[in-house]
Design a protein around this motif. Structure first.
Motif, mmCIF file in Angstrom:
data_model
loop_
_atom_site.group_PDB
_atom_site.id
_atom_site.type_symbol
_atom_site.label_atom_id
_atom_site.label_comp_id
_atom_site.label_asym_id
_atom_site.label_seq_id
_atom_site.Cartn_x
_atom_site.Cartn_y
_atom_site.Cartn_z
ATOM 1 N N LEU A 384 0.830 -1.197 0.000
ATOM 2 C CA LEU A 384 0.000 0.000 0.000
ATOM 3 C C LEU A 384 0.861 1.243 0.000
ATOM 4 O O LEU A 384 0.550 2.240 -0.661
ATOM 5 C CB LEU A 384 -0.914 -0.023 1.229
ATOM 6 N N GLY A 385 1.974 1.206 0.743
ATOM 7 C CA GLY A 385 2.869 2.354 0.782
ATOM 8 C C GLY A 385 3.525 2.606 -0.562
ATOM 9 O O GLY A 385 3.502 3.729 -1.080
ATOM 10 N N CYS A 386 4.095 1.548 -1.141
ATOM 11 C CA CYS A 386 4.819 1.719 -2.415
ATOM 12 C C CYS A 386 3.921 2.196 -3.543
ATOM 13 O O CYS A 386 4.382 2.853 -4.481
ATOM 14 C CB CYS A 386 5.490 0.405 -2.802
ATOM 15 N N ALA A 387 2.635 1.884 -3.481
ATOM 16 C CA ALA A 387 1.714 2.282 -4.552
ATOM 17 C C ALA A 387 1.443 3.780 -4.569
ATOM 18 O O ALA A 387 0.809 4.284 -5.497
ATOM 19 C CB ALA A 387 0.398 1.521 -4.393
ATOM 20 N N CYS A 388 1.921 4.505 -3.552
ATOM 21 C CA CYS A 388 1.650 5.952 -3.459
ATOM 22 C C CYS A 388 2.699 6.811 -4.154
ATOM 23 O O CYS A 388 2.604 8.045 -4.130
ATOM 24 C CB CYS A 388 1.558 6.373 -1.991
ATOM 25 N N LYS A 389 3.699 6.185 -4.764
ATOM 26 C CA LYS A 389 4.825 6.940 -5.308
ATOM 27 C C LYS A 389 4.412 7.997 -6.327
ATOM 28 O O LYS A 389 4.857 9.143 -6.271
ATOM 29 C CB LYS A 389 5.811 5.963 -5.960
ATOM 30 N N GLU A 390 3.538 7.665 -7.246
ATOM 31 C CA GLU A 390 3.215 8.560 -8.356
ATOM 32 C C GLU A 390 2.039 9.486 -8.081
ATOM 33 O O GLU A 390 1.619 10.233 -8.967
ATOM 34 C CB GLU A 390 2.917 7.733 -9.608
ATOM 35 N N LEU A 391 1.484 9.467 -6.891
ATOM 36 C CA LEU A 391 0.318 10.312 -6.613
ATOM 37 C C LEU A 391 0.684 11.786 -6.639
ATOM 38 O O LEU A 391 1.732 12.182 -6.131
ATOM 39 C CB LEU A 391 -0.261 9.969 -5.240
ATOM 40 N N PRO A 392 -0.176 12.632 -7.200
ATOM 41 C CA PRO A 392 0.067 14.077 -7.134
ATOM 42 C C PRO A 392 -0.248 14.599 -5.740
ATOM 43 O O PRO A 392 -0.979 13.963 -4.971
ATOM 44 C CB PRO A 392 -0.913 14.638 -8.172
ATOM 45 N N ALA A 393 0.288 15.758 -5.418
ATOM 46 C CA ALA A 393 0.002 16.365 -4.119
ATOM 47 C C ALA A 393 -1.467 16.782 -4.057
ATOM 48 O O ALA A 393 -2.026 17.269 -5.048
ATOM 49 C CB ALA A 393 0.894 17.580 -3.898
ATOM 50 N N PRO A 394 -2.122 16.585 -2.920
ATOM 51 C CA PRO A 394 -3.518 17.034 -2.797
ATOM 52 C C PRO A 394 -3.611 18.557 -2.922
ATOM 53 O O PRO A 394 -2.634 19.284 -2.722
ATOM 54 C CB PRO A 394 -3.905 16.571 -1.384
ATOM 55 N N SER A 395 -4.792 19.043 -3.228
ATOM 56 C CA SER A 395 -5.006 20.487 -3.323
ATOM 57 C C SER A 395 -5.171 21.068 -1.927
ATOM 58 O O SER A 395 -5.946 20.559 -1.121
ATOM 59 C CB SER A 395 -6.261 20.782 -4.156
ATOM 60 N N PRO A 396 -4.441 22.149 -1.602
ATOM 61 C CA PRO A 396 -4.557 22.745 -0.269
ATOM 62 C C PRO A 396 -5.868 23.514 -0.109
ATOM 63 O O PRO A 396 -6.526 23.875 -1.095
ATOM 64 C CB PRO A 396 -3.354 23.681 -0.207
ATOM 65 N N LEU A 397 -6.235 23.737 1.135
ATOM 66 C CA LEU A 397 -7.410 24.557 1.419
ATOM 67 C C LEU A 397 -7.131 26.015 1.092
ATOM 68 O O LEU A 397 -5.998 26.412 0.829
ATOM 69 C CB LEU A 397 -7.787 24.413 2.902
ATOM 70 N N GLU A 398 -8.166 26.821 1.117
ATOM 71 C CA GLU A 398 -8.014 28.243 0.838
ATOM 72 C C GLU A 398 -7.060 28.883 1.845
ATOM 73 O O GLU A 398 -7.044 28.535 3.029
ATOM 74 C CB GLU A 398 -9.387 28.924 0.919
ATOM 75 N N SER A 399 -6.256 29.821 1.375
ATOM 76 C CA SER A 399 -5.234 30.437 2.214
ATOM 77 C C SER A 399 -5.845 31.117 3.439
ATOM 78 O O SER A 399 -6.869 31.792 3.363
ATOM 79 C CB SER A 399 -4.452 31.472 1.405
ATOM 80 N N THR A 400 -5.173 30.908 4.577
ATOM 81 C CA THR A 400 -5.608 31.548 5.822
ATOM 82 C C THR A 400 -4.902 32.869 6.058
ATOM 83 O O THR A 400 -5.277 33.630 6.954
ATOM 84 C CB THR A 400 -5.314 30.635 7.012
ATOM 85 N N GLY A 401 -3.841 33.121 5.288
ATOM 86 C CA GLY A 401 -3.067 34.341 5.494
ATOM 87 C C GLY A 401 -2.053 34.235 6.612
ATOM 88 O O GLY A 401 -1.343 35.194 6.900
ATOM 89 N N LYS A 402 -1.963 33.076 7.266
ATOM 90 C CA LYS A 402 -1.026 32.874 8.361
ATOM 91 C C LYS A 402 0.287 32.299 7.823
ATOM 92 O O LYS A 402 0.310 31.525 6.864
ATOM 93 C CB LYS A 402 -1.609 31.938 9.416
ATOM 94 N N LYS A 403 1.385 32.683 8.492
ATOM 95 C CA LYS A 403 2.714 32.223 8.086
ATOM 96 C C LYS A 403 3.333 31.409 9.221
ATOM 97 O O LYS A 403 3.298 31.825 10.376
ATOM 98 C CB LYS A 403 3.605 33.417 7.738
ATOM 99 N N VAL A 404 3.901 30.270 8.838
ATOM 100 C CA VAL A 404 4.525 29.389 9.820
ATOM 101 C C VAL A 404 5.942 29.068 9.362
ATOM 102 O O VAL A 404 6.166 28.724 8.198
ATOM 103 C CB VAL A 404 3.730 28.083 9.996
ATOM 104 N N ALA A 405 6.900 29.207 10.276
ATOM 105 C CA ALA A 405 8.284 28.844 9.997
ATOM 106 C C ALA A 405 8.558 27.444 10.518
ATOM 107 O O ALA A 405 8.154 27.103 11.635
ATOM 108 C CB ALA A 405 9.233 29.832 10.651
ATOM 109 N N VAL A 406 9.233 26.645 9.718
ATOM 110 C CA VAL A 406 9.653 25.314 10.131
ATOM 111 C C VAL A 406 11.168 25.267 10.035
ATOM 112 O O VAL A 406 11.734 25.412 8.947
ATOM 113 C CB VAL A 406 9.029 24.218 9.254
ATOM 114 N N ILE A 407 11.835 25.085 11.174
ATOM 115 C CA ILE A 407 13.291 25.055 11.209
ATOM 116 C C ILE A 407 13.736 23.600 11.208
ATOM 117 O O ILE A 407 13.583 22.883 12.203
ATOM 118 C CB ILE A 407 13.817 25.794 12.453
ATOM 119 N N GLY A 408 14.248 23.154 10.078
ATOM 120 C CA GLY A 408 14.661 21.766 9.914
ATOM 121 C C GLY A 408 13.926 21.106 8.779
ATOM 122 O O GLY A 408 12.687 21.081 8.765
ATOM 123 N N GLY A 409 14.672 20.554 7.808
ATOM 124 C CA GLY A 409 14.055 19.946 6.627
ATOM 125 C C GLY A 409 14.162 18.442 6.600
ATOM 126 O O GLY A 409 14.304 17.847 5.518
#
Length: 778
Positions: A384-409
């Motif tokens: 089930l995991g391997c079958a997800c390789k080619e899936l496109p990214a889901p569509s995000p919800l409407e923008s909230t206008g909020k900004k979030v920083a994530v330190i670490g990739g």
């Protein structure tokens, strides 16, 4: 080790008879070593050949010489063939679940008693109570008993399924082929009997004309029976149709026609009312309503009531998944033909379902699969995991206008960024190195996953997340600036500083993180002999990479039993790495590693793999830390309400745990932004008691899964109704009904006025969604 010759096991050692348990242990040990042909010289030991659960695809052949004891082949399993070279004792094939048993002689009482599968071939006659209480699961072939001679008293008692063939050949001056009172209580199955049967239980069974298809089945399989016992020459004698009878159970309707007892209504009218009613003995003083009191109560008088508890509990797989993926729900979607929806559900929990679930995760969900309780393989979630390789990214919800920083990739940071972006928030990722992906991108050996799959999933993250800044060094000043500029900040810097023991010569060793990073770049030189201090999973990665780069002898030492497990440990064992414990290091020298007992383990390279800790000195002025790890609450909030911390900088763990913390943190921030209570997100449902799940509906022989659809069909769906309708079928009062609730949903409802609280629904439910609870009426 497999051979065409039989490996001999004696039931006597040092002139003493071995207990049955010991002989069974020896047999299982030899089978686990790979032997498939065993000769048992028996001295009355019981149960020989039974309970051999795992033989793989290659069958086991057990030949018993000497004197076999009781219950030969009891609880026998498919793939087991047992051949008794002489007579047999009581209960041959007792509770047989699939074994083939051949006895070249007579057998005493209880042959094939309680069997559900398998075949038993008897070259002689059998004693009393053969083929009693047999059963038949429609998913499997019915049990079969073949007897060359005659059968004793009470044959086929309470027989509920299967086929028996009594040839009646070579009897000693007996008029009847079967003894006293055969087929009492028979409700299913069939019996082919050659010769006279005069004392059959007429209430339960009947002799019927032999149909053509039944005769064809008998003659076709008769040859196989004769071949098993070495008497093929008797086929012509035994294949005269006029000599054979077919016996079947009577139907319930046929039995009811024979019932001479009056109905309750007739008894009340003709006996009760006439003797005790008006004009009768007590008719003038009788004041009780003329209504019968039910013997089995309903409504408030029930002792127990069934409750449909669909989705009330977590399935064991979901409860074990650190990311919280509802795995049984995804298999339900697969069963319903919603494969695309099942795959997309993976992306709503993790940005790396293919790389992590498909390759790198040790799959605690599979380790917790209820099927393992019955020694069946867990459902293969890796597919089930391997079958997800080619899936496109889901569509995000409407923008909230909020900004979030994530330190670490790394895994935790990218998980938080992924889920925050899906919620409509603008995310900026600050990564100190020149690439995202954390330990997967820089440390974990590429032999453990598919690099192309991981790259495809990283590209999917880049297309969704607002901004990723590489080579972004964050110190205390930059952290304060980020915290003030963004609405929320998520710290996910992992653990990268190696822990080193304070021993002499430690400067001669190399930290595991440095070695693995160099190995990924093919710049590491392990030499020919490597010693790894620390035998955990990271140490195993060091071992396999050292072997790939040319090391010939690799030793992993630890002060306690190694913590390594899963694929990492298996990979290290495959390349011949040696695990040693307990070992206590005194110092590291030019020759290698010296232990406190004076032993020197020669090494060209010593690698230290006893853990890492995070570099968090730059956050200590803003949030609380403990032993360099950032302190958080159960929602991963730090002492600063706008700052969250996740992943290995909070506590070391699996990749799936890091990904799970990223998702939960993103959901918490989203609910705070929308003015909702984040505590409502916590799924605090208990795990279902696996004893409520019935695995009898699944084949124990199913060892592999060839497709997603096959995985879905074999999933037990613990705690999640499969809508199979078994409960409505087995309810004796027709008290359960199914109703639609909208949006394709449904529920099963119990009519308390009909329900008698018998619990059949709970007992038969394959998924464990029915519970029988004490009745506490208001």
């Amino acid at each position: 080790m497999n051979s065409s010759r039989f490996y001999k096991i004696s039931g006597v050692k040092d002139n003493k008879r071995l207990p049955s348990r010991v002989v069974e242990e020896i047999v299982l040990k030899e089978i686990n070593r790979g032997r498939r042909k065993l000769e048992i010289e028996a001295f009355g030991q019981h149960g020989i050949g039974g309970r051999i659960w795992r033989t793989g695809e290659e069958p086991v052949h057990i030949m018993i010489t000497g004197h076999s004891g009781q219950r030969t082949g009891s609880l026998g399993f498919p793939g087991t063939r047992i051949e008794v070279m002489g007579p047999g004792s009581d209960d041959v094939g007792w509770l047989n679940a699939g074994a083939e048993i051949v006895v070249h002689g007579h057998v005493s009482n209880g042959t094939m008693n309680g069997a559900a599968q398998g075949k038993v071939f008897i070259a002689g006659s059998i004693g009393a109570r053969g083929m009693t209480m047999t059963k038949h699961n429609p998913r499997f072939d019915p049990p079969e008993l073949w007897v060359m001679g005659s059968a004793g008293d009470y044959f086929g008692e309470f027989m509920a399924g299967g086929t028996t063939v009594i040839c009646g050949y070579g009897m000693h001056k007996r008029s009847d082929v079967i003894g006293y009172r055969p087929f009492v209580g028979m409700v299913g199955g069939r019996a082919f009997v050659r010769g006279r049967v005069s004392d059959i239980s007429e209430k339960d069974a009947k002799i019927v004309p032999m149909p053509d298809d039944e005769w064809e089945w008998l003659t076709a399989n008769l040859q196989g029976f004769l071949s098993r016992i070495g008497k093929e020459e008797l086929f012509k004698i035994l294949s005269k149709r006029s000599e054979w009878n077919l016996i079947r159970a009577k139907s319930q309707q046929e039995k009811m026609k024979m019932d001479v007892h009056p109905s309750m209504a007739a008894f009340r009218k003709e006996s009760w009312e006439r003797e005790l009613g008006e004009g009768g003995l007590i008719g003038d003083i009788q004041q009780i309503e003329n209504e019968p009191v039910p013997l089995v109560t309903t409504g408030d008088l029930r002792r127990f009531v069934p409750v449909w508890e669909n989705l009330k509990y977590k399935a064991p797989c979901q409860a074990a998944c650190p990311t919280g993926i509802p795995i049984q729900e995804r298999w339900h979607m697969i069963r319903s033909g919603l494969t695309d929806e099942a795959l997309k559900t993976g992306l709503s929990y993790s940005p790396f379902p293919a790389t992590v679930c498909g390759y790198l995760c040790p799959n605690p969900c599979m380790a917790s699969c209820t099927r393992r309780m019955a020694h069946m393989p867990a459902i293969d979630v890796k597919q089930l995991g391997c079958a997800c390789k080619e899936l496109p990214a889901p569509s995000p919800l409407e923008s909230t206008g909020k900004k979030v920083a994530v330190i670490g990739g790394g895994a935790a940071g990218l998980s938080a960024a992924w889920h925050l972006s899906l919620k409509g928030h603008y995310v900026v990722v600050f990564e100190k190195s020149g690439k995202i992906g954390g330990k997967v991108a820089g440390l974990i050996p590429e032999s453990r996953f598919d690099a192309g799959t991981f790259q495809a999933e990283l590209d999917r993250v880049r297309r969704l997340v607002g901004e990723i800044r590489l080579n972004a060094q964050v110190d205390d000043k930059e952290f304060k600036r980020i915290k003030n500029k963004f609405d929320y900040t998520v710290v996910a810097v992992g653990s990268s500083l190696p822990r080193l023991p304070g021993i002499e010569g430690i400067e001669k060793a190399q930290p595991a993180v440095d070695f693995l990073e160099a190995a990924r770049n093919n710049t590491a030189d392990p030499g020919k002999k490597v010693v790894v201090i620390g035998a955990g999973n990271v140490g195993c990665d060091v071992a396999t990479e050292a072997h790939r780069l040319g090391a010939g002898h690799i030793t992993l030492i630890d002060v306690q039993k190694p913590a390594a497990f899963g694929e990492e440990k298996k990979a290290a064992e495959r390349i011949g790495a040696e695990f040693r414990w307990p070992c206590f290091t005194r110092r590291i020298t030019v020759e290698g590693l010296e232990l406190k007992d004076g032993e020197i383990i020669e090494a060209d390279k010593v690698v230290v793999s006893i853990g890492e800790y995070p570099d968090t000195g730059w956050v200590k002025q803003e949030v609380e830390t403990k032993h360099d790890f950032i302190s958080v609450d159960r929602l991963f909030r730090t002492t600063d309400s706008s700052v969250f911390a996740i992943g290995d900088c909070v506590t070391p763990g699996l990749l799936t745990e890091a990904i799970g913390t990223g998702k939960r943190t993103a959901e918490t921030i989203d609910r705070l932004v929308r003015g909702e209570d984040p505590n409502a997100l916590l799924d605090e449902r208990e795990r279902i008691d696996i004893r409520r799940v019935s695995l009898e509906y699944f084949s124990p022989l199913k060892n592999t899964f060839d497709s997603l659809e096959e995985c879905g069909s074999e999933c037990a769906s613990c705690g999640r109704c499969r809508d199979c309708g078994i409960c409505t079928t087995v309810c004796p009062q027709n008290a359960i009904s199914r109703t639609e609730t909208g949006d394709g949903r449904f529920e099963y409802i119990v009519d308390g006025g009909k329900c008698i609280g018998c619990g059949f629904c709970a007992g038969a439910c394959p998924c464990g969604v029915w519970n029988l609870v004490p009745n506490t009426p208001l």
